[in-house]
Write a protein that holds these residues in place. Structure first.
Motif, PDB file in Angstrom:
ATOM      1  N   UNK A  76       0.819  -1.198   0.000  1.00 44.99           N
ATOM      2  CA  UNK A  76       0.000   0.000   0.000  1.00 44.99           C
ATOM      3  C   UNK A  76       0.854   1.248   0.000  1.00 44.99           C
ATOM      4  N   UNK A  77       0.245   2.354  -0.362  1.00 51.01           N
ATOM      5  CA  UNK A  77       0.964   3.618  -0.482  1.00 51.01           C
ATOM      6  C   UNK A  77       1.630   4.011   0.832  1.00 51.01           C
ATOM      7  N   UNK A 262      12.451  12.587   0.754  1.00 53.85           N
ATOM      8  CA  UNK A 262      11.887  11.650  -0.222  1.00 53.85           C
ATOM      9  C   UNK A 262      11.106  12.383  -1.307  1.00 53.85           C
ATOM     10  N   UNK A 263      10.469  13.488  -0.926  1.00 55.07           N
ATOM     11  CA  UNK A 263       9.766  14.301  -1.910  1.00 55.07           C
ATOM     12  C   UNK A 263      10.762  15.016  -2.814  1.00 55.07           C
ATOM     13  N   UNK A 264      11.790  15.586  -2.214  1.00 57.13           N
ATOM     14  CA  UNK A 264      12.766  16.358  -2.983  1.00 57.13           C
ATOM     15  C   UNK A 264      13.510  15.504  -4.010  1.00 57.13           C
ATOM     16  N   UNK A 270       7.132   9.387  -7.722  1.00 59.45           N
ATOM     17  CA  UNK A 270       7.147   8.074  -8.371  1.00 59.45           C
ATOM     18  C   UNK A 270       6.178   7.112  -7.695  1.00 59.45           C
ATOM     19  N   UNK A 271       6.110   7.187  -6.360  1.00 62.44           N
ATOM     20  CA  UNK A 271       5.192   6.302  -5.640  1.00 62.44           C
ATOM     21  C   UNK A 271       3.739   6.687  -5.940  1.00 62.44           C
ATOM     22  N   UNK A 282      -0.345  12.913  -6.883  1.00 64.52           N
ATOM     23  CA  UNK A 282       0.704  13.753  -6.315  1.00 64.52           C
ATOM     24  C   UNK A 282       0.196  15.173  -6.058  1.00 64.52           C
ATOM     25  N   UNK A 283      -0.880  15.563  -6.756  1.00 65.77           N
ATOM     26  CA  UNK A 283      -1.460  16.883  -6.528  1.00 65.77           C
ATOM     27  C   UNK A 283      -1.943  17.045  -5.092  1.00 65.77           C
ATOM     28  N   UNK A 284      -2.222  15.930  -4.411  1.00 59.91           N
ATOM     29  CA  UNK A 284      -2.724  15.998  -3.050  1.00 59.91           C
ATOM     30  C   UNK A 284      -1.621  15.900  -1.992  1.00 59.91           C
ATOM     31  N   UNK A 285      -0.365  15.739  -2.435  1.00 59.03           N
ATOM     32  CA  UNK A 285       0.756  15.734  -1.495  1.00 59.03           C
ATOM     33  C   UNK A 285       0.962  17.155  -0.980  1.00 59.03           C
TER      34      UNK A 285
END
Length: 288
Positions: A76-77, A262-264, A270-271, A282-285
């Motif tokens: 899972x994510x 991990x974001x940078x 990618x995840x 990714x728009x919701x990160x």
């Protein structure tokens, strides 16, 4: 959609994150002095920073955040995020499927040292030490495509189901006065242990609607786009964060900084792409 950076800054300014200072451990008392209870081994920290093991409590029936994959393994994510955080900090990682209503008991006992599974922070800030929010979420209602239900007004006299002790339940059961008034129009508000069974009941006609996280709705609609529709209105808008035992600021701080790294370096994007078909975007990160 709002600019993600503006949305996040506004959210972080109002979130009221829990932060409790850890009790420091002193040296052994001199002879004849009373022992400081903070030095007792029973008060030693149970967080990952203290133990070197991240013990992740999660609902194994909560796709796409935590569930049993086709190979029989937990995936899972959120679980992949947790595993990467542990790897980057040289921590062991232990995935512990839990009964959702037992999560607090397990966290307090040290059987788990975090709750990382699409965990809504709003309304729970006083009960846990949270990481910074990392994902925008909301509570929505899903109905059968052929139900004729098109708005909240159409839920009057209907049976609505949600997960026990979920954010959707808390909103409808009285946390939000407006939505509590909405719930009062239902024939009944039912609860169940996990959402997979809730959607099976929806599909069979045993219930009329499911109130759930936006991410859960996206996952179910992606799996069966012709079976369900999501109502346009939101019950609430909120955020996911990692929940730690009250006072475990040290682990929360490390997790925050590791998620940023991990974001940078592109891992998060990618995840998100990996789980895009399951409704992750990714728009919701929102952790920057």
């Amino acid at each position: 959609m709002l600019d993600r950076r503006s949305f996040v800054l506004t959210s972080l300014a109002t979130a009221g994150l829990a932060a409790t200072t850890l009790v420091g451990c002193g040296g052994a008392p001199a002879a004849g002095e009373d022992a400081d209870p903070s030095t007792d081994e029973t008060t030693a920290g149970t967080g990952a920073v203290d133990t070197g093991t991240l013990i992740v409590g999660f609902d194994s029936s909560y796709p796409p955040y935590g569930y049993v994959g086709d190979d029989g393994e937990y995936t899972g994510f959120d679980l992949e995020l947790a595993q990467e955080v542990a790897s980057r900090n040289d921590w062991e990682v232990q995935l512990e499927p839990i009964d959702w209503d037992a999560k607090d008991t397990m966290l307090d006992s040290g059987a788990i040292n975090c709750i990382w599974n699409g965990f809504t922070m709003e309304g729970r800030e006083d009960d846990y030490t949270f990481s910074e929010p990392y994902m925008i979420n909301g509570q929505v209602v899903v109905v059968r495509a052929d139900s004729g239900i098109a708005s909240f007004d159409d839920l009057a006299g209907k049976t609505v189901i949600t997960q026990v002790d979920s954010a959707a339940y808390n909103v409808l059961a009285g946390e939000d006065a407006t939505q509590a008034e909405l719930a009062a129009t239902f024939d009944s508000l039912e609860t169940i242990g996990e959402y997979n069974t809730a959607f099976m009941q929806l599909e069979s006609g045993a219930v009329d609607a499911v109130a759930c996280d936006l991410s859960i709705a996206a996952y179910q609609l992606a799996a069966k786009p012709d079976a369900y529709v999501q109502l346009d209105e939101f019950l609430s808008e909120e955020h996911y964060a990692v929940g730690f035992k009250k006072g475990d600021d040290a682990t929360a701080d490390v997790v925050n900084e590791t998620l940023r790294a991990m974001d940078e370096d592109g891992f998060v994007a990618e995840l998100c792409d990996k789980y895009a078909a399951d409704g992750i975007s990714y728009d919701n990160w929102c952790l920057e």
